[in-house]
Scaffold this active site. Structure first.
Site, PDB file in Angstrom:
ATOM      1  CG  ASN A  11      -1.467   1.352   1.481  1.00 33.81           C
ATOM      2  OD1 ASN A  11      -1.875   1.967   0.496  1.00 33.81           O
ATOM      3  ND2 ASN A  11      -2.105   1.562   2.804  1.00 33.81           N
ATOM      4  CD1 TRP A  12       3.724   1.272  -2.892  1.00 35.97           C
ATOM      5  CD2 TRP A  12       3.793   2.734  -4.717  1.00 35.97           C
ATOM      6  NE1 TRP A  12       4.682   0.736  -3.843  1.00 35.97           N
ATOM      7  CE2 TRP A  12       4.869   1.742  -4.901  1.00 35.97           C
ATOM      8  CE3 TRP A  12       3.717   3.618  -5.542  1.00 35.97           C
ATOM      9  CZ2 TRP A  12       5.728   1.414  -6.037  1.00 35.97           C
ATOM     10  CZ3 TRP A  12       4.512   3.562  -6.721  1.00 35.97           C
ATOM     11  CH2 TRP A  12       5.457   2.528  -6.924  1.00 35.97           C
ATOM     12  CE  LYS A  13       0.274   3.487   4.860  1.00 39.48           C
ATOM     13  NZ  LYS A  13       0.274   3.530   6.226  1.00 39.48           N
ATOM     14  CG  HIS A  97      -5.725   1.715   5.869  1.00 40.35           C
ATOM     15  ND1 HIS A  97      -5.266   2.772   6.602  1.00 40.35           N
ATOM     16  CD2 HIS A  97      -4.752   1.088   5.554  1.00 40.35           C
ATOM     17  CE1 HIS A  97      -4.117   2.513   7.069  1.00 40.35           C
ATOM     18  NE2 HIS A  97      -3.705   1.493   6.334  1.00 40.35           N
ATOM     19  CD  GLU A 169      -3.565  -2.719   7.739  1.00 37.75           C
ATOM     20  OE1 GLU A 169      -2.270  -2.935   7.479  1.00 37.75           O
ATOM     21  OE2 GLU A 169      -4.220  -1.618   7.617  1.00 37.75           O
ATOM     22  CB  SER A 210       5.507  -1.863  12.222  1.00 38.33           C
ATOM     23  OG  SER A 210       5.087  -0.605  12.433  1.00 38.33           O
ATOM     24  N   GLY A 232       4.775   1.457   4.511  1.00 40.78           N
ATOM     25  CA  GLY A 232       6.142   2.155   4.400  1.00 40.78           C
ATOM     26  C   GLY A 232       7.139   1.149   3.718  1.00 40.78           C
TER      27      GLY A 232
HETATM   28  C1  PEP Z   1      -0.951   0.225   6.245  1.00 38.82           C
HETATM   29  O1  PEP Z   1      -0.991   1.281   6.214  1.00 38.82           O
HETATM   30  O2  PEP Z   1      -1.653  -0.604   5.999  1.00 38.82           O
HETATM   31  C2  PEP Z   1       0.376  -0.418   7.005  1.00 38.82           C
HETATM   32  C3  PEP Z   1       0.382  -1.587   7.358  1.00 38.82           C
HETATM   33  O3  PEP Z   1       1.496   0.566   7.290  1.00 38.82           O
HETATM   34  P1  PEP Z   1       2.839   0.106   7.842  1.00 38.82           P
HETATM   35  O4  PEP Z   1       3.364  -1.062   7.275  1.00 38.82           O
HETATM   36  O5  PEP Z   1       3.522   1.364   7.451  1.00 38.82           O
HETATM   37  O6  PEP Z   1       2.858  -0.009   9.310  1.00 38.82           O
END
Ligand code: PEP
Length: 251
Positions: A11-13, A97, A169, A210, A232
């Site tokens: 997920n590049w956001k 999300h 999540e 993370s 990320g």
């Molecule tokens: C997310 O935004 O779905 C996510 C899991 O972010 P990160 O891996 O940066 O914690």
């Protein structure tokens, strides 16, 4: 309990550029052998979907989106519909999300409507659920997550619900550098699988929060986990490639 081939979704956001699409997909496609046997999905922002679709064409990586409108068409300025996404070759879409629940006002009714829209065009919704740090501290993680799932379940019924991917999540783990412990992930995801099994539903459960190249193999090989949702660590091609390859080795 897990589902056969592991899935890694990036997920590049609200990040990325045409240049990143080009260099990132080249690295991933030049090294396909490293993640053979798992399914990889990339979810860039809307404006990069077409460039990503073109770059991925004919390869093993699937195209995903980060959001979809709850409406099919019409006077909804700024929205992107499920048929529009599907017409670009989008196979999956992230829905619910926590960043959208928290800052874009997405409630369970809207999320359920988005899930219906995605399913109506054959896209797989990746439904995100998770508790806050306060809810975890109160011991409410399981109840909160089940409540988020039940609303969608009641809105669409168990047959359609079985077509979803669910991503657990924990909100406090997203972008924080701290993952949930494997014990906590197992406890929550075992409970979700058990409740769904009572309704005759079996679906892939992912973990997100993370995840990086160093912890991907351990988390993705938990027996209740079918893959990972990665924020990320999906922005840097070398790191994401290693994460996918470590997941494939543990699969
Ligand atoms: C997310 O935004 O779905 C996510 C899991 O972010 P990160 O891996 O940066 O914690």
């Amino acid at each position: 309990m897990g589902v056969k081939s592991k899935i890694v979704i990036g997920n590049w956001k609200m990040n990325g550029s045409a240049e990143l699409v080009e260099s990132f997909t080249r690295t991933m496609l030049d090294n396909q052998a490293a993640y053979a046997g798992i399914r990889v999905v990339l979810c860039p922002p809307f404006t990069l979907l077409q460039a990503m679709a073109d770059a991925l064409e004919g390869g093993p990586i699937l195209l995903g989106a980060q959001n979809v409108s709850e409406f099919e068409q019409g006077a909804h300025t700024g929205e992107i519909s499920a048929p529009m996404l599907a017409s670009m070759g989008t196979k999956m879409v992230i829905i619910g999300h926590s960043e959208r629940r928290a800052s874009r006002g997405e409630n369970d009714r809207i999320i359920a409507a988005k899930v219906k829209q995605a399913l109506s065009v054959g896209m797989v919704p990746v439904l995100c659920v998770g508790e806050t740090a306060e809810e975890k501290a109160r011991g409410d993680s399981g109840a909160v997550v089940w409540q988020q799932l039940s609303v969608v379940l009641h809105a669409i019924g168990s047959e359609l619900f079985g077509q979803l991917i669910v991503a657990y999540e924990p909100i406090w783990a997203i972008g924080s550098g701290s993952t949930a412990s494997t014990d906590d992930i197992l406890t929550i995801t075992t409970a979700i699988h058990a409740k769904l099994a009572q309704l005759g539903i079996q679906l892939p459960l992912l973990y997100g929060g993370s995840v990086n190249a160093g912890n991907a193999a351990q988390i993705s090989s938990l027996p209740t986990i079918s893959g990972l949702l990665v924020g990320g660590a999906s922005l840097q091609a070398g790191q994401f490639l290693l994460l996918c390859s470590n997941t494939a080795k543990g699969a």
